[in-house]
Design an enzyme around this catalytic site. Structure first.
Site, short mmCIF file in Angstrom:
data_model
loop_
_atom_site.label_atom_id
_atom_site.label_comp_id
_atom_site.label_asym_id
_atom_site.label_seq_id
_atom_site.Cartn_x
_atom_site.Cartn_y
_atom_site.Cartn_z
N SER A 101 7.90 4.55 -1.50
CA SER A 101 7.05 5.74 -1.44
C SER A 101 7.80 6.92 -0.83
CB SER A 101 5.81 5.42 -0.58
OG SER A 101 5.19 6.60 -0.12
N CYS A 222 1.97 16.46 -1.71
CA CYS A 222 1.43 15.11 -1.88
C CYS A 222 0.35 15.15 -2.95
CB CYS A 222 0.86 14.61 -0.55
SG CYS A 222 0.03 13.01 -0.67
N ASN A 382 -3.41 2.85 -5.88
CA ASN A 382 -4.61 2.43 -5.15
C ASN A 382 -4.50 3.02 -3.74
OD1 ASN A 382 -5.82 -0.57 -6.59
ND2 ASN A 382 -4.13 0.60 -7.44
#
Length: 531
Positions: A101, A222, A382
């Site tokens: 990430s 983001c 998710n």
């Protein structure tokens, strides 16, 4: 012949060829070291894991219940423990990946300290984390195989052929901890050349799948924050091409590109797209611009920009920042166009960033994409940015209300309240959360489910619990009861932290190198023997 036995034979031949100078080399010891280090380079890993991912994609196309999953990891140790746990609980790593990430690199791995997810962290930290993750996964292989080799030696000492054969079978069928990593390259950290250069570093470190988003690189936000700015399709496709060239240059022909669109939540663009004729990609992109239709020069003020879109002259709305605004309620149409365009120009998988986890919403977009590209499939976030409990309780509330059921005992805006935890609505919501991944894989084309930053949250939660107990009345019992006792009873590998850090591997090597003169750490006085 097994890889292990084959290695012994080859090294025995080498030893014989080199005569007395190699007399100290034990072929079986050298073979063990070779088997424990199956992957010599990151490119070996990238090629191996790309083949795994391609096979998994084909299996999903045949059966949507064969979806894949991953968890985001911000340190090699975290990724290692995840794979060790998966093997312990499920016996196989099949269809289980790692996710790298960009958010977690920015927040946890930058020399600047914690940063927001805006591509401000050092780009070199991305391939560095890929390499670190695979270093720890390879060490997990070496550690587990080292234990099997000890079992083999013990079986040989019993002179039981059946015991030796049983352990040898475990060695021959050993499943590596090395699995695919889907790695976040953000918006490419610059122009297409910068994207290519970073992609090469990531692939050389072991990445078989690179995820790139269609935001402006120097305006990147983001996916779950406001202020996102997208680029015209031509700019994004150039970066997809750059990544494909990087894969091909390094000989990873099966490399996977995940094209992410942030258009659902992005209402701005920095550029008006170049268009050469009506209906081309640039014209389609510009057709979503918000603005005023004008009749001529009298409607144009100093500094205004005018484009021809949909056959008319349009003066796009330009903000004080210089950015242009899209028309309201065009997000879904822009997402569909983005996805179709990416798949038609070299991407392998899609990523649609949404504002909530809703199977119906995702399926609506995917079904439109599949009208043009039938095998389109998604990687889906998710995300911990969603309040899953509240979202699904509200989804159940809305479904019940639409069906005419009595929902008067529930207050929709306050469904997160603990008082609702034991209600029928909460139980139904939890059931939907539990089946979300299977439902979305079946109904919404999601091939891969990931959680971007779960281990960020688990680290915070476990640390909070330990701090509360250890520095409180429980004292040392806070650690013993809350951590170590659970590690022992749940057979957590790192309870033997000396073994986990490679001490036993080092002892093996010392014995190979020095024989009886080896000074080993794992003797009778090692306190790890208490576990």
């Amino acid at each position: 012949m097994s890889a292990y036995q084959d290695a012994i034979q080859k090294i025995s031949q080498l030893r014989q060829k080199n005569g007395a100078a190699w007399a100290a080399i034990n072929p079986e010891s050298a073979a063990r070291m070779q088997v424990q280090n199956r992957f010599l380079t990151g490119l070996d890993i990238a090629r191996y894991t790309a083949d795994i991912m391609r096979a998994d994609m084909a299996a999903y196309d045949a059966d949507p219940s064969a979806y894949t999953q991953s968890l985001g990891c911000w340190h090699g140790f975290i990724g290692q423990q995840k794979l060790i746990s998966i093997k312990k609980h499920f016996g196989s790593t099949k269809r289980k990946y790692l996710y790298l990430s960009g958010w977690m690199i920015a927040a946890l791995r930058s020399d600047f300290g914690p940063l927001p997810d805006q591509s401000m962290h050092e780009k070199t930290s991305v391939p560095a984390l890929i390499e670190e993750l695979y270093t720890f996964l390879k060490q997990a292989d070496a550690r587990e195989l080292g234990g099997l080799f000890r079992e083999l030696d013990a079986a040989k000492a019993t002179k039981s052929a059946s015991q030796v054969a049983a352990v040898q079978q475990k060695i021959d069928s050993f499943e590596t901890h090395v699995v695919p990593i889907i790695a976040d390259i953000d918006a490419g950290f610059g122009n297409e050349e910068a994207t290519y250069l970073l992609a090469k570093k990531m692939i050389a470190a072991g990445a078989c799948a690179i995820q790139i988003e269609n935001q402006v690189s120097d305006e990147k936000q983001c996916g779950h924050q406001d202020g996102k700015v997208t680029v015209p399709h031509a700019d994004f496709l150039a970066k997809i091409n750059a990544i494909r060239y990087a894969f091909l240059e390094l000989g990873v022909d099966n490399g996977i590109i995940v094209a992410r669109t942030d258009s659902l939540g992005a209402g701005l663009t920095k550029q008006i797209a170049v268009t050469k004729q009506a209906g081309d990609l640039g014209d389609l992109y510009n057709s979503f611009l918000d603005g005023d239709v004008i009749n001529g020069a009298a409607d144009i003020a100093n500094g205004d920009v005018v484009v021809k879109a949909n056959g008319k002259l349009l003066k796009p709305k330009r903000l004080a920042s210089g950015l242009f605004q899209f028309k309201a309620n065009t997000g879904v149409d822009r997402v569909v166009l983005d996805c179709i365009t990416s798949l038609q120009h070299g991407a392998d998988l899609l990523w649609i960033e949404t504002e909530k986890p809703h199977v119906g919403q995702i399926a609506q977009m995917v079904n439109r994409i599949r009208e043009v590209v039938p095998n389109a499939k998604l990687v889906y976030n998710n995300s911990p940015s969603f309040n899953w409990t509240l979202n699904f309780r509200q989804q159940v509330f809305d479904a019940w209300q639409e069906a005419g059921e009595d929902v008067s005992n529930y207050e929709r805006a306050k469904l997160m309240d603990v008082k609702y935890d034991v209600t029928a609505l909460a139980k139904e919501a939890d059931a939907r959360i539990q089946s979300f991944q299977a439902d979305a894989a079946r109904e919404a084309g999601i091939f891969h489910h990931l959680i971007t930053l779960p281990t960020y949250h688990t680290a915070a939660l476990s640390t909070d619990n330990l701090a509360k107990e250890y520095f409180g009345d429980a004292g040392m019992l806070g650690y013993v009861a809350g951590v170590q006792r659970k590690e022992i009873r749940q057979n957590i590998a790192c309870v033997k932290h000396q073994n986990m850090s490679g001490s036993d591997i080092g002892d093996d090597h010392k014995e190979y190198f020095s024989g009886d003169a080896a000074l080993k750490a794992g003797g009778k006085d090692n306190t790890m023997n208490q576990f």
